[in-house]
Design a protein around this motif. Sequence first.
Motif, PDB file in Angstrom:
ATOM      1  N   VAL A 226       0.838  -1.199   0.000  1.00  0.00           N
ATOM      2  CA  VAL A 226       0.000   0.000   0.000  1.00  0.00           C
ATOM      3  C   VAL A 226       0.875   1.253   0.000  1.00  0.00           C
ATOM      4  O   VAL A 226       0.578   2.238  -0.675  1.00  0.00           O
ATOM      5  CB  VAL A 226      -0.943   0.001   1.226  1.00  0.00           C
ATOM      6  CG1 VAL A 226      -1.826   1.240   1.214  1.00  0.00           C
ATOM      7  CG2 VAL A 226      -1.796  -1.259   1.237  1.00  0.00           C
ATOM      8  N   ARG A 227       1.965   1.202   0.766  1.00  0.00           N
ATOM      9  CA  ARG A 227       2.893   2.346   0.777  1.00  0.00           C
ATOM     10  C   ARG A 227       3.463   2.584  -0.617  1.00  0.00           C
ATOM     11  O   ARG A 227       3.567   3.733  -1.082  1.00  0.00           O
ATOM     12  CB  ARG A 227       4.025   2.094   1.775  1.00  0.00           C
ATOM     13  CG  ARG A 227       4.840   3.355   2.106  1.00  0.00           C
ATOM     14  CD  ARG A 227       6.112   3.006   2.839  1.00  0.00           C
ATOM     15  NE  ARG A 227       7.024   2.292   1.978  1.00  0.00           N
ATOM     16  CZ  ARG A 227       7.820   2.870   1.076  1.00  0.00           C
ATOM     17  NH1 ARG A 227       7.815   4.186   0.919  1.00  0.00           N
ATOM     18  NH2 ARG A 227       8.620   2.152   0.328  1.00  0.00           N
ATOM     19  N   LYS A 228       3.822   1.511  -1.321  1.00  0.00           N
ATOM     20  CA  LYS A 228       4.357   1.649  -2.691  1.00  0.00           C
ATOM     21  C   LYS A 228       3.293   2.213  -3.635  1.00  0.00           C
ATOM     22  O   LYS A 228       3.597   3.024  -4.525  1.00  0.00           O
ATOM     23  CB  LYS A 228       4.847   0.294  -3.195  1.00  0.00           C
ATOM     24  CG  LYS A 228       6.118  -0.196  -2.506  1.00  0.00           C
ATOM     25  CD  LYS A 228       6.543  -1.554  -3.055  1.00  0.00           C
ATOM     26  CE  LYS A 228       7.834  -2.020  -2.394  1.00  0.00           C
ATOM     27  NZ  LYS A 228       8.248  -3.360  -2.899  1.00  0.00           N
ATOM     28  N   ILE A 254       6.909   8.687   3.502  1.00  0.00           N
ATOM     29  CA  ILE A 254       5.513   8.528   3.899  1.00  0.00           C
ATOM     30  C   ILE A 254       5.281   7.280   4.753  1.00  0.00           C
ATOM     31  O   ILE A 254       6.010   6.295   4.682  1.00  0.00           O
ATOM     32  CB  ILE A 254       4.573   8.499   2.674  1.00  0.00           C
ATOM     33  CG1 ILE A 254       4.810   7.254   1.830  1.00  0.00           C
ATOM     34  CG2 ILE A 254       4.697   9.758   1.869  1.00  0.00           C
ATOM     35  CD1 ILE A 254       3.725   7.036   0.782  1.00  0.00           C
ATOM     36  N   SER A 255       4.236   7.385   5.547  1.00  0.00           N
ATOM     37  CA  SER A 255       3.727   6.266   6.332  1.00  0.00           C
ATOM     38  C   SER A 255       2.291   6.032   5.899  1.00  0.00           C
ATOM     39  O   SER A 255       1.671   6.904   5.286  1.00  0.00           O
ATOM     40  CB  SER A 255       3.799   6.601   7.822  1.00  0.00           C
ATOM     41  OG  SER A 255       3.316   5.542   8.609  1.00  0.00           O
ATOM     42  N   VAL A 256       1.758   4.852   6.189  1.00  0.00           N
ATOM     43  CA  VAL A 256       0.374   4.534   5.834  1.00  0.00           C
ATOM     44  C   VAL A 256      -0.462   4.478   7.105  1.00  0.00           C
ATOM     45  O   VAL A 256      -0.119   3.782   8.059  1.00  0.00           O
ATOM     46  CB  VAL A 256       0.288   3.190   5.083  1.00  0.00           C
ATOM     47  CG1 VAL A 256      -1.164   2.809   4.847  1.00  0.00           C
ATOM     48  CG2 VAL A 256       1.040   3.275   3.760  1.00  0.00           C
ATOM     49  N   ASP A 257      -1.546   5.242   7.100  1.00  0.00           N
ATOM     50  CA  ASP A 257      -2.407   5.335   8.277  1.00  0.00           C
ATOM     51  C   ASP A 257      -3.745   4.643   8.030  1.00  0.00           C
ATOM     52  O   ASP A 257      -4.314   4.731   6.942  1.00  0.00           O
ATOM     53  CB  ASP A 257      -2.671   6.802   8.618  1.00  0.00           C
ATOM     54  CG  ASP A 257      -3.692   6.957   9.739  1.00  0.00           C
ATOM     55  OD1 ASP A 257      -3.430   6.436  10.838  1.00  0.00           O
ATOM     56  OD2 ASP A 257      -4.743   7.577   9.496  1.00  0.00           O
ATOM     57  N   PRO A 275      -1.972   7.937   2.811  1.00  0.00           N
ATOM     58  CA  PRO A 275      -0.607   8.333   3.142  1.00  0.00           C
ATOM     59  C   PRO A 275      -0.567   9.509   4.113  1.00  0.00           C
ATOM     60  O   PRO A 275      -1.420  10.400   4.080  1.00  0.00           O
ATOM     61  CB  PRO A 275      -0.028   8.738   1.779  1.00  0.00           C
ATOM     62  CG  PRO A 275      -1.216   9.279   1.041  1.00  0.00           C
ATOM     63  CD  PRO A 275      -2.372   8.422   1.477  1.00  0.00           C
ATOM     64  N   THR A 276       0.424   9.504   4.959  1.00  0.00           N
ATOM     65  CA  THR A 276       0.666  10.615   5.868  1.00  0.00           C
ATOM     66  C   THR A 276       2.152  10.602   6.211  1.00  0.00           C
ATOM     67  O   THR A 276       2.912   9.790   5.690  1.00  0.00           O
ATOM     68  CB  THR A 276      -0.215  10.491   7.134  1.00  0.00           C
ATOM     69  OG1 THR A 276      -0.040  11.656   7.934  1.00  0.00           O
ATOM     70  CG2 THR A 276       0.161   9.265   7.955  1.00  0.00           C
ATOM     71  N   THR A 277       2.564  11.505   7.061  1.00  0.00           N
ATOM     72  CA  THR A 277       3.966  11.484   7.484  1.00  0.00           C
ATOM     73  C   THR A 277       4.099  10.557   8.695  1.00  0.00           C
ATOM     74  O   THR A 277       3.136  10.258   9.394  1.00  0.00           O
ATOM     75  CB  THR A 277       4.441  12.893   7.891  1.00  0.00           C
ATOM     76  OG1 THR A 277       3.745  13.298   9.076  1.00  0.00           O
ATOM     77  CG2 THR A 277       4.189  13.890   6.778  1.00  0.00           C
TER      78      THR A 277
END
Length: 301
Positions: A226-228, A254-257, A275-277
Motif C-alpha cells: 500500500v505504501r508503494k 511517507i507512512s500509511v495510516d 498516506p501521511t507522514t
Amino acid sequence: MQLPYSDELNIGYLSRLFDNTSNCYKFFWFQAILRKVDTIHNSFTFDELINEMIADAWYMVTEYHLRLGPLGITDNLEEVVKYIYENYSFRSSQKREDILTFLNSTEDKQIAKYKSDLTLNVPYRLQVPFYDEITIGKGLWSGSKIELTNVINSQRRLMYYFTQISGLGSRIEVDSIWVDYLTKNKEILTGWTQLKLIQYLQNKNPSVPGIADKIEAPVARDIERVRKYWRLIIELDPSLKDIYGEITLAEKSISVDHFVPWQYVAHDELWNLHPTTRSINSSKSNCLPAWDVYFVSLSEL
C-alpha cells in the motif's frame, strides 16, 4: 455446528461443554488441551494449560482490548494479560513462543497468584455435562480439591482424569479413547471452540465490530504494498497533501495510516488506508479521527 460422530464416546455430552458459560475460562481451557494433546502427549499440568490460555488471550486483550468477562466483574485471564503487558516489555504482536517462554520461567508472585486463581474452578467444572453417575454438592465444590477429584475420578467415560493435586503442579491425563478423537478431529473441534468463543465475546463486547477477526493475530500483513501504491500516486501528483496536517507529501518519507484504526476494523483494505507522514501517524496512534473534520478530505483523496 455438528461435532464428528464416535461409536465409543458420548459426543452429545461434549456438545454441551459450553452450556451456561458465565465466563471465558472454559473456552480457553479446552482450547489449551486441544492445542497440546496428541498421540504422544496426553498428560498436562495445570501450569502448562494456564500458560497456553494466557498466550491465546494475549493478542485479543492487548491489541483490541476485548473484554473477556461480564461488565463490572474482574476476569483473571484478562487481568493477568494486562498485568504482564503493563509491567514487562512485550508488544501486542509478541510471538506466542516468547510469551510461553516468559511464563515458564517467571518468578513473579502476582502472576503466580493470577494463575492459581484461574485453576479454582474450570478444571473441575468443564466436564459437568459428563457427570451423570456422580452428584457434587455445593460444599464439595468449595471444599478439598482432593476430595472433589476423588469423586470426579469415579465418573466413567470422562475426557480427562486428575492424577495429581498440587496447586499449579496438579496434573490431568486425557483418556486414551478421547486422545484419538481429539487428535483426529482437532481442526474441527478448534473451529467449534472458536465459534463458541466468538459468540461469547460478541455478547460481552456488543459495540466492537469484527470479533471473528480479533481472536488471534493475523498470519501476515502487507502494508508495504500500500505504501508503494501511494508513493506511485504521489509521483504522478506531487501536490498531494496529507489529510491531517495539509503537508505536501512529495518530499516526505511517507507512512500509511488506518483512518479507522486497525484495532476497530482488523483489516488492511485500501479504502481505509491513506498516506501521511511518520510523525503524524505516530501522534495519531490508535485514536479515531474527527469525522466532520477529516472525512471529506479522505473521500476526496
